[in-house]
Design a protein around this motif. Structure first.
Motif, PDB file in Angstrom:
ATOM      1  N   LEU A  65      19.622 -60.289  -6.603  1.00 59.74           N
ATOM      2  CA  LEU A  65      19.302 -61.615  -6.078  1.00 59.74           C
ATOM      3  C   LEU A  65      18.070 -61.543  -5.181  1.00 59.74           C
ATOM      4  N   TYR A  66      18.002 -60.541  -4.309  1.00 59.43           N
ATOM      5  CA  TYR A  66      16.823 -60.365  -3.458  1.00 59.43           C
ATOM      6  C   TYR A  66      15.568 -60.152  -4.306  1.00 59.43           C
ATOM      7  N   PHE A  67      15.707 -59.393  -5.385  1.00 64.52           N
ATOM      8  CA  PHE A  67      14.587 -59.177  -6.294  1.00 64.52           C
ATOM      9  C   PHE A  67      14.085 -60.508  -6.851  1.00 64.52           C
ATOM     10  N   ARG A  68      15.012 -61.330  -7.357  1.00 63.61           N
ATOM     11  CA  ARG A  68      14.624 -62.618  -7.942  1.00 63.61           C
ATOM     12  C   ARG A  68      14.050 -63.550  -6.890  1.00 63.61           C
ATOM     13  N   GLU A  88      18.014 -52.420  -0.904  1.00 60.87           N
ATOM     14  CA  GLU A  88      17.564 -53.807  -0.781  1.00 60.87           C
ATOM     15  C   GLU A  88      16.055 -53.871  -0.590  1.00 60.87           C
ATOM     16  N   GLN A  89      15.525 -52.987   0.232  1.00 57.09           N
ATOM     17  CA  GLN A  89      14.078 -52.967   0.465  1.00 57.09           C
ATOM     18  C   GLN A  89      13.321 -52.637  -0.818  1.00 57.09           C
ATOM     19  N   ALA A  90      13.837 -51.714  -1.618  1.00 52.40           N
ATOM     20  CA  ALA A  90      13.185 -51.344  -2.873  1.00 52.40           C
ATOM     21  C   ALA A  90      13.214 -52.507  -3.863  1.00 52.40           C
ATOM     22  N   TYR A  91      14.320 -53.216  -3.940  1.00 55.08           N
ATOM     23  CA  TYR A  91      14.413 -54.368  -4.840  1.00 55.08           C
ATOM     24  C   TYR A  91      13.459 -55.473  -4.397  1.00 55.08           C
ATOM     25  N   ILE A  92      13.357 -55.714  -3.111  1.00 54.91           N
ATOM     26  CA  ILE A  92      12.428 -56.735  -2.598  1.00 54.91           C
ATOM     27  C   ILE A  92      10.994 -56.350  -2.928  1.00 54.91           C
TER      28      ILE A  92
END
Length: 186
Positions: A65-68, A88-92
């Motif tokens: 979701l954070y990525f999107r 989470e930081q990597a996905y962002i």
């Protein structure tokens, strides 16, 4: 255990509205349909899954979701009031490579905070710095009664327009649209 049962029951009750059905606003419909509920795999999902194989199903859903959201907002600054983990930081960062994760920001594109860390001054600070393009993500809005009351206060605040209750987190927009509140699955 009780939280899990409540979460499952809420997801079942939200099924009729989970894919944008009944949403009259075109922009809110697009956000629900193509950001919150996008099911097609993004270009970086496989690489991120290999990099973080230890993530559980729920944590991976939040990370994706954070990525999107990062991909949607294309924000240069992602202000983290509550600390996030490395995944989470990597996905962002994969969602928007120009995003910088900061601990304070003058003009944040996305603000992420935990509902447990509630303070009226924190929300006031966020809303003062927010522009019409700013998203505010509040994690853990259904964790307990106090967190849910905090969420309701912020969703009803005059400075916010659209609010999306995703059970695990809530998303607020600060633009000048008609005030609407949506409860959806993601």
């Amino acid at each position: 255990m009780l939280y899990s049962i409540r979460r499952i029951a809420t997801r079942i009750l939200r099924i009729p509205r989970s894919r944008g059905f009944g949403v009259q606003s075109p922009s809110a419909y697009r956000f629900i349909r193509y950001v919150l509920n996008e099911r097609y795999p993004y270009y970086a999902y496989d690489n991120l899954r290999q990099r973080f194989p230890h993530l559980g199903k729920q944590q991976r859903r939040i990370c994706e979701l954070y990525f999107r959201l990062a991909n949607y907002a294309q924000a240069e600054e992602w202000w983290e009031i509550s600390p996030s983990n490395v995944a989470e930081q990597a996905y962002i960062s994969a969602g928007c490579q120009k995003s910088r994760l900061t601990k304070d920001s003058i003009h944040p594109g996305v603000i992420c905070m935990d509902a447990e860390a509630y303070a009226a001054s924190v929300f006031d600070s966020c809303s003062e710095k927010a522009t019409k393009d700013t998203l505010l993500i509040i994690v853990g809005i259904h964790r307990n009664c106090r967190c849910y009351q905090f969420w309701r206060q912020m969703a009803q605040d005059n400075r916010t327009s659209l609010s999306f209750d995703l059970f695990d987190c809530g998303i607020l927009f600060f633009d000048n649209r008609t005030k609407q509140h949506y409860k959806v699955n993601y």
